[in-house]
Design an enzyme around this catalytic site. Structure first.
Site, PDB file in Angstrom:
ATOM      1  N   GLY A  62      -2.550 -70.974 -36.366  1.00  0.00           N
ATOM      2  CA  GLY A  62      -1.271 -71.581 -36.708  1.00  0.00           C
ATOM      3  C   GLY A  62      -1.342 -73.066 -36.956  1.00  0.00           C
ATOM      4  CG  ASP A  83     -10.706 -68.836 -35.376  1.00  0.00           C
ATOM      5  OD1 ASP A  83     -10.930 -67.763 -34.790  1.00  0.00           O
ATOM      6  OD2 ASP A  83      -9.588 -69.373 -35.411  1.00  0.00           O
ATOM      7  CG  LEU A  92      -0.734 -62.459 -42.491  1.00  0.00           C
ATOM      8  CD1 LEU A  92      -0.638 -61.483 -43.649  1.00  0.00           C
ATOM      9  CD2 LEU A  92      -1.872 -63.449 -42.713  1.00  0.00           C
ATOM     10  CD  GLN A  93       5.494 -66.228 -36.893  1.00  0.00           C
ATOM     11  OE1 GLN A  93       4.322 -66.277 -36.528  1.00  0.00           O
ATOM     12  NE2 GLN A  93       6.475 -66.770 -36.200  1.00  0.00           N
ATOM     13  NE  ARG A  94       0.918 -67.658 -34.672  1.00  0.00           N
ATOM     14  CZ  ARG A  94       0.742 -66.352 -34.686  1.00  0.00           C
ATOM     15  NH1 ARG A  94       1.513 -65.587 -35.432  1.00  0.00           N
ATOM     16  NH2 ARG A  94      -0.212 -65.789 -33.967  1.00  0.00           N
ATOM     17  CE  LYS A 107      -6.945 -65.514 -36.895  1.00  0.00           C
ATOM     18  NZ  LYS A 107      -6.216 -66.110 -35.754  1.00  0.00           N
ATOM     19  CG  ASP A 151      -4.701 -69.488 -29.157  1.00  0.00           C
ATOM     20  OD1 ASP A 151      -5.844 -69.603 -28.670  1.00  0.00           O
ATOM     21  OD2 ASP A 151      -4.310 -68.438 -29.711  1.00  0.00           O
ATOM     22  CG  ASN A 152      -8.340 -70.789 -25.257  1.00  0.00           C
ATOM     23  OD1 ASN A 152      -9.171 -71.301 -24.500  1.00  0.00           O
ATOM     24  ND2 ASN A 152      -8.598 -70.559 -26.550  1.00  0.00           N
ATOM     25  CB  CYS A 209       1.676 -68.186 -29.542  1.00  0.00           C
ATOM     26  SG  CYS A 209       1.783 -69.992 -29.578  1.00  0.00           S
ATOM     27  CB  CYS A 359       1.333 -56.342 -19.682  1.00  0.00           C
ATOM     28  SG  CYS A 359      -0.409 -56.644 -19.305  1.00  0.00           S
TER      29      CYS A 359
END
Length: 401
Positions: A62, A83, A92-94, A107, A151-152, A209, A359
């Site tokens: 993102g 990555d 794909l939303q971000r 990626k 993101d971590n 996220c 979960c």
């Protein structure tokens, strides 16, 4: 969270990185960069510095997407992209550097193809690997600027430590839901990430996220600021975000600026540092609670179709359940376990009825099993691998995220 205490101590134009000429006689294309060349602060000399620069971008998700797109468009000579993940439809939303055709592929390869299409004059070097203590210094030491799009927390602390040890500026950003933060950490000129956030939060304290969601455009907002800061550092213009932390609230569309300072007791850049080499931050990962019983997806499927029945509880939020949920599961949010609100009723589940908690991947359900047992003595089992494992082993038609 640090409090605002005044203006930045860095004066406009005071800081820029020491860019090394590429040595390949590369020259900038006047037409492509015409709008940069019109800026007196950039001009031909600044554009040549961009051409000579090497920027390492960790994460092609993102935040990495807008960073990579704008740095490639700006003419940064070499972009290293790290990555180890593959493109998923939920990205794909971000993660706008990728397209639908790239789903399932690496990626870094998807990003390279898009960046070279945008600007074939840029060299894109891909590293399809996870950043670890074993490779982080080799990645960082050859960069003029590092941009953190991870993101971590484990990777954030590792990258910060490597950049501080190498003296390389780190352009950092973070997003969750409708909020974002961005700053520049640069040892010798201002604080590092550990100066402001000395220790990572406890596992599970801050949702990812994937658990809490994120507005896609917030990634563009924060990532664009990161790209701007990287360009400013390379060209040597403006007032970089060294010693300043920007906090963005997209719902109110407000920015706050907080002054942050070096901590003399910092473990990596303080007066007596205890961290002298990068170390993997194992404790920042989700724990495996001791003694928690688990159940495999296929075993759960057999129980669900058997005569005895099973009580299946899902501790995720409504948004996650709307994406993918096992049929017959009942929602009981993990917060209700943590507060104790849900425990008495769950403990009254008949002893001959298996109680299974699930979960997304198994970490939150394991915590719920532990909390239930410690408070009431009632045993339960955590679905090993969560709904992701269920989709893989039992129901491949289930959507994942």
């Amino acid at each position: 969270m640090p409090r605002p205490t005044g203006q930045s101590q860095v004066r406009p134009g005071e800081l820029r990185v020491n860019v090394r000429p590429r040595g390949d006689n590369g020259r900038v294309t006047a037409e492509r960069y015409a709008r940069h060349l019109l800026l007196p602060e950039v001009g031909p000399a600044g554009q040549q510095r961009l051409r000579d620069a090497r920027v390492l971008v960790i994460g092609a998700g993102g935040l990495g997407s807008p960073v990579l797109l704008y740095l490639a468009a700006a003419g940064v000579g070499r972009l290293d992209v790290v990555d180890d993940d593959v493109v998923d439809l939920t990205n794909l939303q971000r993660q706008v550097v990728h397209g639908t055709a790239a789903v399932g592929g690496l990626k870094v390869e998807s990003a390279r193809a898009r960046l070279l299409d945008l600007n074939p004059e840029v060299e894109v070097v891909v590293h399809p690997e996870r950043v670890t203590a074993a490779n982080v210094m080799a990645l960082v030491e050859h960069a003029d600027v590092v941009v953190d799009g991870t993101d971590n927390f484990a990777t954030r602390y590792l990258v910060n430590d490597a950049c501080a040890l190498a003296g390389v500026p780190l352009v950092w950003g973070s997003i969750l839901r409708f909020d974002g933060q961005v700053s520049v950490w640069w040892r010798g000129h201002g604080p590092c990430y550990r100066c402001v956030f000395p220790t990572p939060p406890e596992p599970g304290q801050v949702p990812s996220c994937a658990e809490g969601g994120v507005l896609g455009a917030v990634a563009a907002t924060i990532g664009s600021v990161q790209a701007t800061e990287a360009v400013k550092l390379v060209v040597g213009i403006g007032e970089p975000l060294v010693g300043r932390l920007l906090v963005h609230d997209a719902l109110s569309q407000r920015w706050r600026e907080l002054t942050v300072r070096r901590n003399p007791a910092c473990a990596v850049c303080g007066d007596e540092p205890s961290i002298t080499e990068p170390t993997d931050l194992v404790q920042a990962c989700a724990p495996e609670p001791v003694g928690v019983r688990t159940i495999e997806p296929r075993e759960l499927a057999a129980l669900l179709h058997g005569p005895a029945g099973v009580r299946l509880v899902d501790v995720r939020g409504d948004g996650e359940r709307a994406i993918a949920a096992i049929e017959g599961s009942e929602p009981v949010h993990l917060d209700a376990f943590r507060s104790g609100e849900a425990l008495p009723e769950l403990a009254r589940t008949p002893a001959d009825v298996p109680l299974v908690i699930t979960c997304k991947s198994g970490a939150r359900s394991a915590e719920a099993v532990r909390l239930l047992r410690e408070a009431t003595g009632r045993e339960a089992r955590s679905l090993d691998g969560g709904v992701l494992a269920w989709a893989r082993d039992v129901d491949p038609t289930m959507a994942t995220y």
